[in-house]
Design a protein around this motif. Structure first.
Motif, mmCIF file in Angstrom:
data_model
loop_
_atom_site.group_PDB
_atom_site.id
_atom_site.type_symbol
_atom_site.label_atom_id
_atom_site.label_comp_id
_atom_site.label_asym_id
_atom_site.label_seq_id
_atom_site.Cartn_x
_atom_site.Cartn_y
_atom_site.Cartn_z
ATOM 1 N N ILE A 1 0.848 -1.215 -0.015
ATOM 2 C CA ILE A 1 0.054 -0.083 0.204
ATOM 3 C C ILE A 1 0.919 1.197 -0.071
ATOM 4 N N ALA A 2 0.878 1.976 -1.161
ATOM 5 C CA ALA A 2 1.655 2.923 -1.249
ATOM 6 C C ALA A 2 1.174 4.157 -2.367
ATOM 7 N N PRO A 3 0.926 5.142 -2.171
ATOM 8 C CA PRO A 3 0.907 5.854 -0.526
ATOM 9 C C PRO A 3 -0.184 5.209 0.338
ATOM 10 N N LEU A 4 0.134 5.376 1.519
ATOM 11 C CA LEU A 4 -0.852 5.002 2.767
ATOM 12 C C LEU A 4 -1.214 6.204 3.558
ATOM 13 N N THR A 5 -2.366 6.800 3.519
ATOM 14 C CA THR A 5 -2.624 8.046 4.296
ATOM 15 C C THR A 5 -2.810 7.725 5.629
ATOM 16 N N GLY A 6 -2.840 8.505 6.474
ATOM 17 C CA GLY A 6 -3.203 8.323 7.829
ATOM 18 C C GLY A 6 -4.281 7.962 8.144
ATOM 19 N N ASN A 7 -5.428 8.446 7.351
ATOM 20 C CA ASN A 7 -6.737 7.991 7.455
ATOM 21 C C ASN A 7 -6.713 6.234 7.251
ATOM 22 N N SER A 8 -6.122 5.951 6.117
ATOM 23 C CA SER A 8 -6.344 4.366 5.945
ATOM 24 C C SER A 8 -5.274 3.671 6.806
ATOM 25 N N MET A 9 -4.184 4.418 7.202
ATOM 26 C CA MET A 9 -3.424 3.808 8.286
ATOM 27 C C MET A 9 -4.261 3.457 9.551
ATOM 28 N N SER A 10 -5.026 4.436 9.975
ATOM 29 C CA SER A 10 -5.607 4.452 11.315
ATOM 30 C C SER A 10 -6.626 3.402 11.232
ATOM 31 N N LYS A 11 -7.333 3.152 10.075
ATOM 32 C CA LYS A 11 -8.320 2.113 9.849
ATOM 33 C C LYS A 11 -7.592 0.721 9.828
ATOM 34 N N PHE A 12 -6.628 0.420 9.329
ATOM 35 C CA PHE A 12 -5.942 -0.577 8.919
ATOM 36 C C PHE A 12 -5.362 -1.072 10.434
ATOM 37 N N ALA A 13 -4.707 -0.254 11.070
ATOM 38 C CA ALA A 13 -4.333 -0.674 12.600
ATOM 39 C C ALA A 13 -5.752 -1.037 13.438
ATOM 40 N N ASN A 14 -6.629 -0.553 13.182
ATOM 41 C CA ASN A 14 -7.975 -0.944 14.082
ATOM 42 C C ASN A 14 -8.917 -2.020 13.360
ATOM 43 N N ALA A 15 -8.114 -2.610 12.272
ATOM 44 C CA ALA A 15 -8.941 -3.707 11.611
ATOM 45 C C ALA A 15 -10.408 -3.465 10.914
ATOM 46 N N LEU A 16 -10.384 -2.161 10.475
ATOM 47 C CA LEU A 16 -11.467 -1.658 9.594
ATOM 48 C C LEU A 16 -11.163 -1.981 8.286
ATOM 49 N N THR A 17 -12.368 -2.418 7.581
ATOM 50 C CA THR A 17 -12.100 -2.635 6.125
ATOM 51 C C THR A 17 -13.225 -2.212 5.270
ATOM 52 N N ASP A 18 -12.934 -0.687 4.948
ATOM 53 C CA ASP A 18 -14.004 0.082 4.142
ATOM 54 C C ASP A 18 -13.527 0.546 3.097
ATOM 55 N N PRO B 1 -11.394 -1.365 -0.812
ATOM 56 C CA PRO B 1 -10.673 -2.317 -1.621
ATOM 57 C C PRO B 1 -9.133 -2.599 -1.357
ATOM 58 N N VAL B 2 -8.441 -1.549 -1.048
ATOM 59 C CA VAL B 2 -7.310 -1.776 -0.598
ATOM 60 C C VAL B 2 -7.011 -2.241 0.913
ATOM 61 N N LEU B 3 -7.906 -1.851 1.840
ATOM 62 C CA LEU B 3 -7.859 -2.493 3.200
ATOM 63 C C LEU B 3 -8.191 -4.005 3.046
ATOM 64 N N MET B 4 -8.987 -4.285 2.314
ATOM 65 C CA MET B 4 -9.717 -5.859 2.139
ATOM 66 C C MET B 4 -8.506 -6.457 1.651
ATOM 67 N N ALA B 5 -7.980 -5.924 0.446
ATOM 68 C CA ALA B 5 -6.603 -6.740 0.109
ATOM 69 C C ALA B 5 -5.600 -6.783 1.068
ATOM 70 N N ALA B 6 -5.443 -5.956 1.881
ATOM 71 C CA ALA B 6 -4.259 -6.115 2.821
ATOM 72 C C ALA B 6 -4.499 -7.047 3.817
ATOM 73 N N LYS B 7 -5.843 -7.080 4.366
ATOM 74 C CA LYS B 7 -6.285 -7.876 5.402
ATOM 75 C C LYS B 7 -6.385 -9.386 4.955
ATOM 76 N N ALA B 8 -6.791 -9.531 3.539
ATOM 77 C CA ALA B 8 -6.568 -10.912 2.707
ATOM 78 C C ALA B 8 -5.279 -11.391 2.794
ATOM 79 N N THR B 9 -4.385 -10.528 2.457
ATOM 80 C CA THR B 9 -2.890 -10.900 2.582
ATOM 81 C C THR B 9 -2.541 -11.562 3.797
ATOM 82 N N LEU B 10 -2.666 -10.789 4.830
ATOM 83 C CA LEU B 10 -2.469 -11.149 6.138
ATOM 84 C C LEU B 10 -3.009 -12.392 6.564
ATOM 85 N N ARG B 11 -4.193 -12.375 6.241
ATOM 86 C CA ARG B 11 -4.979 -13.983 6.375
ATOM 87 C C ARG B 11 -4.223 -14.944 5.945
ATOM 88 N N ASN B 12 -3.533 -14.802 4.996
ATOM 89 C CA ASN B 12 -2.685 -15.747 4.376
ATOM 90 C C ASN B 12 -1.204 -16.184 4.710
#
Length: 196
Positions: free
Chosen positions: A90-107, A109-120
């Protein structure tokens, strides 16, 4: 190590001023033989700024990668079980998306792809671009830095006098960080000085 044949998801969030630094890094991954799967947020796709129109950025990304961007949460979900990635960037990763990712929010497509990758249990590489990395978002930054399978493109204060809490990734280290992440280690040093 070579990136030839590696499936690299490439997510871009709404730090519009950073796109010019990121596009050449997508091209570099392609030149190294990676298969790049582009994923964009609604903000990138639908926002026009002085840095360019959303539809033009999408067209450029699609031209470089030879693939349609993934622009919905539904279309990003299969990057977990069915179409796994070797690494998600994820580049660039905004502060907004960073705060959501750090707190497991998926709102997005980018955050869904990241969480799907971590699941694997595969690596996620983050290239931050946020005005409050040393402010309220500092907690989220440290939370992600301590998380397993999350790696950072080296970053630093881009304008410590005028924007003392801002930090931005040095995008020229993107492909090197991806290679290191696939090998299971963080490229060092993580915090680097910008030319001032």
């Amino acid at each position: 190590m070579s990136l030839a044949g590696k499936r690299i998801g490439f997510g871009m969030t709404g730090s519009h001023c950073t796109y010019d630094a990121v596009i050449p890094e997508i091209e570099r991954l392609m030149e190294q033989g990676a298969e790049v799967i582009p994923v964009v947020t609604f903000t990138l796709k639908n926002t026009n700024t002085k840095f360019g129109d959303g539809e033009d950025w999408v067209a450029k990304i699609e031209e470089i990668t030879g693939r349609k961007v993934i622009d919905s949460i539904v279309d990003a979900e299969p990057l977990g079980p069915k179409l796994p990635l070797d690494c998600m960037v994820i580049a660039p990763l905004t502060g907004n998306s960073m705060s959501k990712f750090a707190n497991a929010l998926t709102d997005s497509p980018v955050l869904m792809a990241a969480k799907a990758t971590l699941r694997n249990r595969n690596p996620v590489v983050l290239g931050i671009s946020t005005n409050d990395a040393l402010g309220l978002n500092g907690l989220n930054l440290m939370k992600l830095m301590s998380a397993k399978n999350i790696y950072f493109i080296p970053f630093g204060q881009d304008d410590p006098i005028n924007k003392p809490t801002s930090m931005v990734a040095k995008m020229e280290y993107l492909s090197e960080t991806v290679q290191a992440a696939i090998d299971g280690y963080q490229l060092q040093p993580v915090i680097r000085e910008y030319s001032i």
